[in-house]
Design a protein around this motif. Structure first.
Motif, mmCIF file in Angstrom:
data_model
loop_
_atom_site.group_PDB
_atom_site.id
_atom_site.type_symbol
_atom_site.label_atom_id
_atom_site.label_comp_id
_atom_site.label_asym_id
_atom_site.label_seq_id
_atom_site.Cartn_x
_atom_site.Cartn_y
_atom_site.Cartn_z
ATOM 1 N N ALA A 106 -4.109 -2.442 13.389
ATOM 2 C CA ALA A 106 -5.754 -2.936 13.939
ATOM 3 C C ALA A 106 -6.384 -3.105 12.499
ATOM 4 N N ILE A 107 -5.989 -2.531 11.361
ATOM 5 C CA ILE A 107 -6.702 -2.854 10.153
ATOM 6 C C ILE A 107 -6.497 -4.294 9.475
ATOM 7 N N GLY A 108 -5.303 -4.911 9.920
ATOM 8 C CA GLY A 108 -4.897 -6.333 9.642
ATOM 9 C C GLY A 108 -3.894 -6.483 8.638
ATOM 10 N N CYS A 109 -3.223 -5.484 8.335
ATOM 11 C CA CYS A 109 -2.006 -5.413 7.393
ATOM 12 C C CYS A 109 -1.080 -6.528 7.982
ATOM 13 N N ALA A 110 -0.478 -7.313 7.079
ATOM 14 C CA ALA A 110 0.493 -8.328 7.598
ATOM 15 C C ALA A 110 1.759 -7.856 7.864
ATOM 16 N N ILE A 169 0.756 -1.145 0.066
ATOM 17 C CA ILE A 169 -0.042 0.102 0.005
ATOM 18 C C ILE A 169 0.974 1.136 -0.006
ATOM 19 N N ASP A 170 0.647 2.210 -0.952
ATOM 20 C CA ASP A 170 1.480 3.217 -0.918
ATOM 21 C C ASP A 170 1.474 4.400 0.273
ATOM 22 N N ARG A 171 2.622 4.854 0.538
ATOM 23 C CA ARG A 171 2.729 5.467 1.783
ATOM 24 C C ARG A 171 1.883 6.802 1.852
ATOM 25 N N SER A 172 1.379 7.301 0.586
ATOM 26 C CA SER A 172 0.597 8.307 0.698
ATOM 27 C C SER A 172 -0.740 8.080 1.212
ATOM 28 N N PHE A 173 -1.174 6.943 1.272
ATOM 29 C CA PHE A 173 -2.392 6.488 2.066
ATOM 30 C C PHE A 173 -1.858 6.409 3.738
ATOM 31 N N VAL A 174 -0.843 5.544 3.813
ATOM 32 C CA VAL A 174 -0.297 5.294 5.271
ATOM 33 C C VAL A 174 -0.203 6.616 6.022
ATOM 34 N N SER A 175 0.368 7.619 5.321
ATOM 35 C CA SER A 175 0.826 8.790 6.197
ATOM 36 C C SER A 175 -0.394 9.577 6.676
ATOM 37 N N ARG A 176 -1.455 9.225 6.188
ATOM 38 C CA ARG A 176 -2.854 10.512 6.605
ATOM 39 C C ARG A 176 -3.657 9.625 7.582
ATOM 40 N N ILE A 177 -3.251 8.402 7.789
ATOM 41 C CA ILE A 177 -3.773 7.646 8.957
ATOM 42 C C ILE A 177 -3.086 7.821 10.289
ATOM 43 N N PRO A 178 -3.828 7.913 11.431
ATOM 44 C CA PRO A 178 -5.316 7.683 11.613
ATOM 45 C C PRO A 178 -5.983 9.115 11.475
ATOM 46 N N GLU A 179 -5.446 10.326 11.270
ATOM 47 C CA GLU A 179 -6.263 11.673 11.207
ATOM 48 C C GLU A 179 -7.189 11.460 9.996
ATOM 49 N N ASP A 180 -6.981 11.096 8.995
ATOM 50 C CA ASP A 180 -8.108 11.020 7.925
ATOM 51 C C ASP A 180 -8.798 9.751 7.538
ATOM 52 N N ALA A 181 -9.970 9.856 7.941
ATOM 53 C CA ALA A 181 -10.862 8.786 7.916
ATOM 54 C C ALA A 181 -11.060 8.071 6.589
ATOM 55 N N ARG A 182 -10.902 9.018 5.453
ATOM 56 C CA ARG A 182 -10.944 8.267 4.165
ATOM 57 C C ARG A 182 -9.872 7.451 3.934
ATOM 58 N N ALA A 183 -8.644 7.931 4.206
ATOM 59 C CA ALA A 183 -7.497 7.194 4.246
ATOM 60 C C ALA A 183 -7.246 5.952 4.870
ATOM 61 N N TYR A 184 -7.803 6.095 6.022
ATOM 62 C CA TYR A 184 -7.962 4.958 7.017
ATOM 63 C C TYR A 184 -8.825 3.875 6.075
ATOM 64 N N ALA A 185 -9.968 4.148 5.612
ATOM 65 C CA ALA A 185 -10.978 3.438 5.034
ATOM 66 C C ALA A 185 -10.182 2.680 3.687
ATOM 67 N N THR A 186 -9.586 3.794 2.906
ATOM 68 C CA THR A 186 -8.942 3.132 1.569
ATOM 69 C C THR A 186 -7.900 2.089 2.188
ATOM 70 N N VAL A 187 -7.186 2.140 3.259
ATOM 71 C CA VAL A 187 -6.108 1.022 3.616
ATOM 72 C C VAL A 187 -6.887 -0.076 3.990
ATOM 73 N N GLU A 188 -8.310 -0.005 4.499
ATOM 74 C CA GLU A 188 -8.736 -1.053 5.302
ATOM 75 C C GLU A 188 -9.622 -1.782 4.027
#
Length: 763
Positions: free
Chosen positions: A690-694, A642-661
């Motif tokens: 918590a999302i379940g990334c290995a 998963i690209d760092r552009s999504f990981v860097s915005r969690i847990p502040e950005d709910a949409r980024a969290y949902a994307t990673v999930e």
């Protein structure tokens, strides 16, 4: 032999009529290009039949050799139509000048043979009655036959396969030459009588023409009309002039004791000189047209009709001599290679021609636009120009902008324009073109569809860039590259499962360089492939070294797009694992989505063969491409990063969290392992766990370090400890991950890293 004479006449008449019908039928059956050829031959055979019928009638009424004006006119008309038929053959010249040249060649041969024939045959006609012009004209038939035979040889198509009907017609003409020459000789000696065995030859010529109609038309390729005519052999060029020398000798031999030349020979000589003069005039005219065409080919681009590089350079040099205040605009079409790759070169040529017409209209009379080659164009502005280079560049960019209704993506490229004006720094036109090229590349770097003017800063940067490229070519061979490693941890246990290797360059003069300084240059110059090979080889060796301590260690290597398209990729990977003694199952190849955009069948086949060997496939920077989901069906992948552009915005950005999930659940449905890139804080670590990334990768788990340092960390047992900066370690039992890609976060110089366009992550 009245019976033999009648049989000969009726036989010739019958065969001529049959041949006429056969030629008419061939005109109906053959393609339109040959219709006129066969129709004229049918008319020729019809005239031969009429002439034979008149000859028979007049002979039976009392004249053994009826050389009447009517019969002479009919047979002469047959010679004219037969010659016209030959000029309508498929291989005959298309132009009027070419046909006239061919006829003159035949006339020269015929006229040159008249003096020769006089020496060999006509002298014996002194006792014959030559007072009748028609009877004398009948003696010239062998020369007219030779004229037709020469024309047939000329139009038979040198350099092409010979069409069998033309061969049969040529044999028929040769037989007729023999028959007419024998008739003249026998007539001169007073030994010819109707029914002579020589009479069989004339119906034989008609028969050969009739047989020629039985053969199919010649095969024609689709490009025959556009193909250049082959050069004729040398003997063909010299053919009309070969008998001329003999004719000169014969004229000397035919002079009478009184010093006079026989009228017939003199007339033939004058006609020969006239034909030669006209033939040479046509040759001179043809040479002038050829010179004009060669000049056009030399100075004009054939695809676009614009001046070519040679013309542009000549005009530029002349402009610098006359008015040194000149400017050059260098244009390079953006993305044109993708047009050729996607739609083919024919579509690319059509697009180039259309764009050239637009640019010509945009420049108008304010300058000269030329095509330098490929998708590169140039505009020359002379001194005293009515428009500034910048204004003209804007006009060109506007002209290239697609109009309403035109497809834009992948079809209609824009242009990058570089501007250079002649100044004190320029010693020649090559310096001016070099500066325009420097500015053009600066325009491309600025985002394309733009223009830039060359400045001293750009010039200095270009020199430094060229020097860096030259040094990069030696970097692999001189062992100036090395790898640093960054661990990747198992989020459920905290153990180190792999480590990502980052390529570095120890430049002998500039010191340690990060990939951001040299990987883009490597991609542009093609050097990324040998760098990739070196990384694969060294990563496999490092993995084998670590597996001596940790048998379950694995290695992953990032593959550049250019390397992925090479057919020797499988051999490269196999050789690297074999030399290092590393099992293929211990190797993972990382492919960025940008490298997978052109997922051709060949690329998919290569990846399939690698999976069959046991090599694992990972899709890097997942979520940033155009067709991410389609890759999961087509690519034989085993894991997603998963690209760092999504990981860097969690847990502040709910949409980024949902994307990673969502990506994690999707990967689970496809039985793919997930790695979260760019984990730098405790909050991000907790969220992806918590999302379940290995697995996770980032500065929280460790900074890049040498292989020896990574071995030391493996013994520290601190793999999942919070705040894992450079001192963060790894626990035993993990693996090793290597590739020409960074793991994320700022590099030692403080720059934030990201994925390069080719798929190589820069750190």
């Amino acid at each position: 032999m009245p019976g033999a004479a009648l049989a000969s006449d009726l036989g010739a008449l019958t065969v001529a009529v049959w041949s006429m019908v056969a030629c008419a039928d061939a005109a109906r059956r053959h393609p339109a290009a040959l219709r006129r050829f066969w129709l004229l031959l049918a008319v020729t055979m019809g005239l031969a039949a009429v002439g034979r019928a008149l000859w028979t009638v007049f002979r039976l009424t009392g004249d053994d050799l009826p050389h009447t004006p009517l019969i002479g006119a009919v047979f002469t008309a047959g010679i004219v139509t037969g010659t016209a038929a030959l000029l309508c053959a498929g291989s005959a010249p298309r132009s009027l000048v070419g046909r006239a040249r061919t006829v003159l060649d035949g006339m020269i041969v015929a006229l040159a043979l008249i003096p020769i024939g006089w020496v060999l045959v006509f002298r014996g006609i002194a006792a014959a009655d030559l007072s009748d012009p028609l009877r004398t004209f009948g003696l010239l038939y062998p020369m007219l036959d030779l004229m037709q035979l020469t024309i047939l040889v000329a139009v038979a198509g040198p350099g092409r396969p010979v069409w069998l009907p033309m061969t049969l017609i040529g044999v028929g003409l040769a037989v007729r030459v023999v028959a007419d020459a024998a008739y003249v000789s026998l007539f001169a000696a007073g030994e010819y009588a109707p029914g002579h065995p020589i009479d069989v030859c004339w119906p034989l010529t008609y028969l050969l023409i009739g047989v020629a109609t039985r053969h199919p038309p010649p095969h024609r390729d689709a490009g025959d009309d556009k193909r250049d005519s082959p050069l004729p052999p040398r003997w063909r060029v010299a053919l009309p002039y070969l008998p001329v020398g003999g004719a000169i000798v014969a004229v000397v031999l035919t002079r009478r004791p009184t010093g006079q030349t026989p009228p017939l020979v003199f007339a033939a000589l004058m006609a020969l000189l006239a034909a030669l003069a006209l033939r040479q005039g046509l040759a001179a005219n043809e040479n002038l047209r050829l010179v004009a065409r060669l000049r056009h080919l030399a100075y004009v681009d054939q695809l676009t009709g614009l001046p070519n590089r040679l013309t542009f350079v000549r005009r530029l040099r002349a402009g610098l001599r006359d008015k040194p205040a000149v400017a050059v605009l260098l244009l390079d079409l953006d993305g044109f290679k993708q047009v050729n790759d996607r739609f083919g070169h024919t579509a690319g040529d059509t697009l180039l021609a259309g764009l050239a017409a637009r640019m010509r209209a945009a420049v108008a009379d304010d300058g000269m636009i030329a095509r330098l080659g490929g998708d590169e164009f140039a505009v020359l502005l002379a001194g005293g120009r009515p428009v500034t280079p910048e204004r003209l560049a804007e006009r060109l960019l506007a002209a290239l902008h697609p109009s309403s209704g035109e497809e834009v993506v992948g079809v209609h490229p824009s242009a990058s324009i570089g501007i250079a004006e002649y100044g004190p720094r320029h010693t020649s036109y090559t310096d001016l073109l070099r500066d325009a090229d420097i500015a053009m590349y600066a325009a491309k770097a600025a985002g394309k569809s733009a223009y830039r003017r060359c400045t001293p800063a750009l010039r200095e940067s270009a020199v430094s860039r060229a020097e860096l490229i030259a040094d990069l070519r030696r970097a692999v061979d001189e062992q100036q590259l090395h790898l640093d490693f960054q661990p990747i941890v198992d989020l459920s246990t905290g153990t180190v499962r792999s480590a990502e290797a980052l390529v570095r360059w120890r430049h002998p003069r500039l010191g340690l360089l990060s990939p951001a300084r040299f990987l883009p240059l490597a991609e542009e110059t093609g050097l990324v492939v040998p760098i990739d090979r070196w990384v694969i080889r060294e990563a496999c060796r490092a993995a084998a070294s670590w597996r001596d301590r940790l048998p379950e260690a694995t290695v992953a290597v990032n593959i550049a797009a250019a390397h992925l398209r090479r057919p020797d990729l499988v051999a490269t990977v196999t050789a690297a694992t074999g030399e290092a003694g590393l099992a293929p199952q211990a190797l993972t190849l990382e492919l960025t989505e940008s490298a997978l955009i052109e997922d051709t069948d060949a690329v998919l086949d290569r990846l399939g063969r690698l999976r069959e060997l046991g090599v694992r496939i990972a899709i890097d920077d997942f979520g940033t491409g155009y067709s991410s989901l389609s890759y999961l069906h087509r690519i034989p992948a085993t894991e997603l990063k998963i690209d760092r552009s999504f990981v860097s915005r969690i847990p502040e950005d709910a949409r980024a969290y949902a994307t990673v999930e969502m990506v994690t659940r999707l990967a689970g449905a496809f039985d793919l392992r997930v790695v979260a890139e760019g984990v730098e804080t405790d909050g991000q670590h907790a969220a992806v766990a918590a999302i379940g990334c290995a697995q996770g990768q980032g500065w929280r788990y460790g900074r890049p370090a040498s292989l020896a340092e990574l071995h030391g960390r493996a013994g520290s047992g601190a793999g999942a400890a919070p705040g894992g900066g450079s001192g963060a370690g790894a626990v035993p039992g993990g693996g090793l991950k290597a590739g020409a890609v960074s793991g994320g976060g700022p590099d030692p110089a403080g720059r934030v890293t990201g994925a390069a366009e080719s798929g190589l992550t820069l750190t």
